[in-house]
Design a protein around this motif. Sequence first.
Motif, PDB file in Angstrom:
ATOM      1  N   ALA A 264       0.747  -1.214  -0.010  1.00 43.59           N
ATOM      2  CA  ALA A 264       0.081   0.077  -0.068  1.00 43.59           C
ATOM      3  C   ALA A 264       0.836   1.152   0.058  1.00 43.59           C
ATOM      4  O   ALA A 264       0.714   2.317  -0.912  1.00 43.59           O
ATOM      5  CB  ALA A 264      -0.983   0.070   1.286  1.00 43.59           C
ATOM      6  N   ALA A 265       1.893   1.152   0.824  1.00 42.84           N
ATOM      7  CA  ALA A 265       2.687   2.510   1.029  1.00 42.84           C
ATOM      8  C   ALA A 265       3.480   2.744  -0.392  1.00 42.84           C
ATOM      9  O   ALA A 265       3.462   3.863  -0.768  1.00 42.84           O
ATOM     10  CB  ALA A 265       3.840   2.312   2.146  1.00 42.84           C
ATOM     11  N   TRP A 266       4.178   1.766  -0.892  1.00 45.69           N
ATOM     12  CA  TRP A 266       4.844   2.019  -2.020  1.00 45.69           C
ATOM     13  C   TRP A 266       4.054   1.942  -3.372  1.00 45.69           C
ATOM     14  O   TRP A 266       4.416   2.932  -4.288  1.00 45.69           O
ATOM     15  CB  TRP A 266       6.099   0.948  -2.218  1.00 45.69           C
ATOM     16  N   GLY A 267       2.868   1.530  -3.365  1.00 42.55           N
ATOM     17  CA  GLY A 267       2.172   1.570  -4.370  1.00 42.55           C
ATOM     18  C   GLY A 267       1.236   2.972  -4.452  1.00 42.55           C
ATOM     19  O   GLY A 267       1.136   3.416  -5.428  1.00 42.55           O
TER      20      GLY A 267
ATOM     21  N   ALA B 122       1.251   8.272  -7.214  1.00 43.21           N
ATOM     22  CA  ALA B 122       1.325   9.579  -7.094  1.00 43.21           C
ATOM     23  C   ALA B 122       2.649  10.118  -8.122  1.00 43.21           C
ATOM     24  O   ALA B 122       2.869  11.329  -8.144  1.00 43.21           O
ATOM     25  CB  ALA B 122       1.783  10.008  -5.793  1.00 43.21           C
ATOM     26  N   GLY B 123       3.279   9.160  -8.625  1.00 43.96           N
ATOM     27  CA  GLY B 123       4.188   9.452  -9.519  1.00 43.96           C
ATOM     28  C   GLY B 123       5.697  10.168  -8.644  1.00 43.96           C
ATOM     29  O   GLY B 123       6.590  10.645  -9.188  1.00 43.96           O
ATOM     30  N   ILE B 124       5.677   9.530  -7.331  1.00 39.58           N
ATOM     31  CA  ILE B 124       7.016  10.138  -6.522  1.00 39.58           C
ATOM     32  C   ILE B 124       8.134   9.076  -6.729  1.00 39.58           C
ATOM     33  O   ILE B 124       9.231   9.274  -6.600  1.00 39.58           O
ATOM     34  CB  ILE B 124       6.289  10.172  -5.118  1.00 39.58           C
ATOM     35  N   VAL B 125       7.746   7.652  -6.949  1.00 44.66           N
ATOM     36  CA  VAL B 125       9.015   6.648  -7.365  1.00 44.66           C
ATOM     37  C   VAL B 125       8.658   5.989  -8.428  1.00 44.66           C
ATOM     38  O   VAL B 125       7.589   5.918  -9.261  1.00 44.66           O
ATOM     39  CB  VAL B 125       8.668   5.670  -6.033  1.00 44.66           C
ATOM     40  N   SER B 126       9.464   5.364  -9.037  1.00 48.86           N
ATOM     41  CA  SER B 126       9.458   4.467 -10.406  1.00 48.86           C
ATOM     42  C   SER B 126       8.951   3.357  -9.960  1.00 48.86           C
ATOM     43  O   SER B 126       8.756   2.797  -8.716  1.00 48.86           O
ATOM     44  CB  SER B 126      10.873   4.464 -10.882  1.00 48.86           C
ATOM     45  N   PRO B 127       8.265   2.567 -10.969  1.00 49.20           N
ATOM     46  CA  PRO B 127       7.688   1.295 -10.671  1.00 49.20           C
ATOM     47  C   PRO B 127       8.721   0.312 -10.401  1.00 49.20           C
ATOM     48  O   PRO B 127       8.630  -0.525  -9.434  1.00 49.20           O
ATOM     49  CB  PRO B 127       7.339   0.886 -12.201  1.00 49.20           C
TER      50      PRO B 127
ATOM     51  N   LEU C  54      10.592  -3.017  -5.927  1.00 53.09           N
ATOM     52  CA  LEU C  54      12.070  -3.640  -5.045  1.00 53.09           C
ATOM     53  C   LEU C  54      11.639  -3.211  -3.665  1.00 53.09           C
ATOM     54  O   LEU C  54      11.736  -4.217  -2.798  1.00 53.09           O
ATOM     55  CB  LEU C  54      13.206  -2.682  -5.471  1.00 53.09           C
ATOM     56  N   ALA C  55      10.928  -2.041  -3.323  1.00 56.54           N
ATOM     57  CA  ALA C  55      10.539  -2.198  -1.798  1.00 56.54           C
ATOM     58  C   ALA C  55       9.594  -3.091  -1.197  1.00 56.54           C
ATOM     59  O   ALA C  55       9.702  -3.411  -0.162  1.00 56.54           O
ATOM     60  CB  ALA C  55      10.261  -0.739  -1.545  1.00 56.54           C
ATOM     61  N   ILE C  56       8.541  -3.220  -2.084  1.00 58.59           N
ATOM     62  CA  ILE C  56       7.492  -4.249  -1.766  1.00 58.59           C
ATOM     63  C   ILE C  56       8.120  -5.690  -1.600  1.00 58.59           C
ATOM     64  O   ILE C  56       7.701  -6.468  -0.763  1.00 58.59           O
ATOM     65  CB  ILE C  56       6.308  -4.121  -2.977  1.00 58.59           C
ATOM     66  N   VAL C  57       8.651  -6.166  -2.519  1.00 56.99           N
ATOM     67  CA  VAL C  57       9.327  -7.385  -2.395  1.00 56.99           C
ATOM     68  C   VAL C  57      10.178  -7.689  -1.274  1.00 56.99           C
ATOM     69  O   VAL C  57      10.127  -8.750  -0.675  1.00 56.99           O
ATOM     70  CB  VAL C  57       9.833  -7.814  -3.783  1.00 56.99           C
ATOM     71  N   GLY C  58      11.063  -6.711  -1.117  1.00 53.37           N
ATOM     72  CA  GLY C  58      11.905  -6.854   0.032  1.00 53.37           C
ATOM     73  C   GLY C  58      12.868  -8.016   0.052  1.00 53.37           C
ATOM     74  O   GLY C  58      13.377  -8.408  -1.014  1.00 53.37           O
ATOM     75  N   GLU C  59      12.979  -8.764   0.928  1.00 54.11           N
ATOM     76  CA  GLU C  59      13.668 -10.074   0.916  1.00 54.11           C
ATOM     77  C   GLU C  59      12.856 -11.358   0.379  1.00 54.11           C
ATOM     78  O   GLU C  59      13.633 -12.476   0.235  1.00 54.11           O
ATOM     79  CB  GLU C  59      14.051 -10.431   2.457  1.00 54.11           C
ATOM     80  N   ASP C  60      11.692 -11.109   0.075  1.00 52.45           N
ATOM     81  CA  ASP C  60      11.020 -12.270  -0.721  1.00 52.45           C
ATOM     82  C   ASP C  60      11.571 -12.521  -2.194  1.00 52.45           C
ATOM     83  O   ASP C  60      12.376 -11.638  -2.638  1.00 52.45           O
ATOM     84  CB  ASP C  60       9.618 -11.930  -0.766  1.00 52.45           C
ATOM     85  N   ALA C  61      11.395 -13.765  -2.658  1.00 55.69           N
ATOM     86  CA  ALA C  61      11.986 -13.999  -3.911  1.00 55.69           C
ATOM     87  C   ALA C  61      11.203 -13.426  -5.077  1.00 55.69           C
ATOM     88  O   ALA C  61      11.904 -12.648  -5.929  1.00 55.69           O
ATOM     89  CB  ALA C  61      12.106 -15.436  -4.228  1.00 55.69           C
TER      90      ALA C  61
ATOM     91  N   VAL D 251       9.713   2.854   5.546  1.00 57.44           N
ATOM     92  CA  VAL D 251       8.752   1.961   5.264  1.00 57.44           C
ATOM     93  C   VAL D 251       7.511   2.497   4.643  1.00 57.44           C
ATOM     94  O   VAL D 251       7.090   2.036   3.726  1.00 57.44           O
ATOM     95  CB  VAL D 251       8.441   1.272   6.810  1.00 57.44           C
ATOM     96  N   LEU D 252       7.096   3.623   5.162  1.00 59.61           N
ATOM     97  CA  LEU D 252       5.888   4.356   4.674  1.00 59.61           C
ATOM     98  C   LEU D 252       6.023   4.897   3.092  1.00 59.61           C
ATOM     99  O   LEU D 252       5.134   5.191   2.762  1.00 59.61           O
ATOM    100  CB  LEU D 252       5.270   5.368   5.612  1.00 59.61           C
ATOM    101  N   ALA D 253       7.156   4.926   2.590  1.00 55.94           N
ATOM    102  CA  ALA D 253       7.663   5.684   1.173  1.00 55.94           C
ATOM    103  C   ALA D 253       7.400   6.983   1.425  1.00 55.94           C
ATOM    104  O   ALA D 253       6.652   7.716   2.092  1.00 55.94           O
ATOM    105  CB  ALA D 253       6.693   4.997   0.146  1.00 55.94           C
ATOM    106  N   PRO D 254       7.947   7.777   0.177  1.00 59.70           N
ATOM    107  CA  PRO D 254       7.912   8.955   0.317  1.00 59.70           C
ATOM    108  C   PRO D 254       6.295   9.701  -0.159  1.00 59.70           C
ATOM    109  O   PRO D 254       5.423   8.672  -0.580  1.00 59.70           O
ATOM    110  CB  PRO D 254       8.678   9.366  -1.120  1.00 59.70           C
ATOM    111  N   GLY D 255       5.834  10.730   0.556  1.00 63.88           N
ATOM    112  CA  GLY D 255       4.732  11.256   0.405  1.00 63.88           C
ATOM    113  C   GLY D 255       3.766  11.202   1.500  1.00 63.88           C
ATOM    114  O   GLY D 255       2.804  11.662   1.323  1.00 63.88           O
ATOM    115  N   TYR D 256       4.286  10.376   2.409  1.00 65.89           N
ATOM    116  CA  TYR D 256       3.458  10.245   3.581  1.00 65.89           C
ATOM    117  C   TYR D 256       3.592  11.449   4.529  1.00 65.89           C
ATOM    118  O   TYR D 256       4.767  11.962   4.744  1.00 65.89           O
ATOM    119  CB  TYR D 256       3.633   8.975   4.514  1.00 65.89           C
TER     120      TYR D 256
END
Length: 262
Positions: free
Chosen positions: A11-14, A19-24, A29-36, A189-194
């Motif tokens: 939700a945070a990075w989505g 909002a156009g603040i970060v690239s896809p 990358l932030a959402i997946v984290g340490e998952d494969a 964690v909350l991502a830019p824009g919060y």
Amino acid sequence: MFTEPRSGLLAAWGNALLAGIVSPDDAVLAIVGEDAVHRVEGLPGEAGPVGLTLALGRLRRLGATGFRVAMPAPGHPLGLSGPPEFNARALDAGEAVIASGVSFGLVPEVYEAGPAGDLHVEVVWHCLAVRGAPPADVPSLGEAERELAEALREAAAVLSGLDVAGSGPVAAAAIDAYRARAEVGSGDVLAPGYPARAARVLELARRVGLLVAMAYEHGPGGAVSASEMAARVEALRPVERVARRAQVAAYNAYVEERERHR
């Protein structure tokens, strides 16, 4: 130990992506984290699972304007709005993401894959229909912050009464590890824009979550009887509920603020 829900990260990075603040690429990358790998199944127009980048782009084209979090527990449908099928899946997972602007939600299913000794985590997000209704029991940031201040006092009192706060080096190490991690900042964690207040509320929720985890995991000398554990669960259930409500309020703050200023 207190961990960030995958739904909170999505939700945070989505939201930052919409909002156009970060690239896809940065968002995924932030959402997946340490998952494969993360995939999305059941997306309209797709016959099978697709990657997160495609899925988030498709939801945006379908009209998604933001993402909210739900963190339900038995007897507490926190953040849910129906229908029953979605609520049941979200309750089983303990979390979900609900899109604003379109009638879809995402529920994670976590798998371990790979050969013995080299396991990795894969996540499939199931895209399901949701009802366009107000989410259940989600407080404002102000309400969450006030509730957390009281919850911290209650948690400390419970731990003291159960002789957990002074239960030795294991508990002290847990506190030190948390303090070190907290210095990184909830804003990452909350991502830019919060809003800054959302980061503050999430950090307070983490602190309460840590105290609850300590009470469940560490007892005097490491020994916890069944009756002691039952007492802890009963005493800390309201505190844990407050922490979950605050988490949801923090992750949902971006959408709530955006809707207030429309």
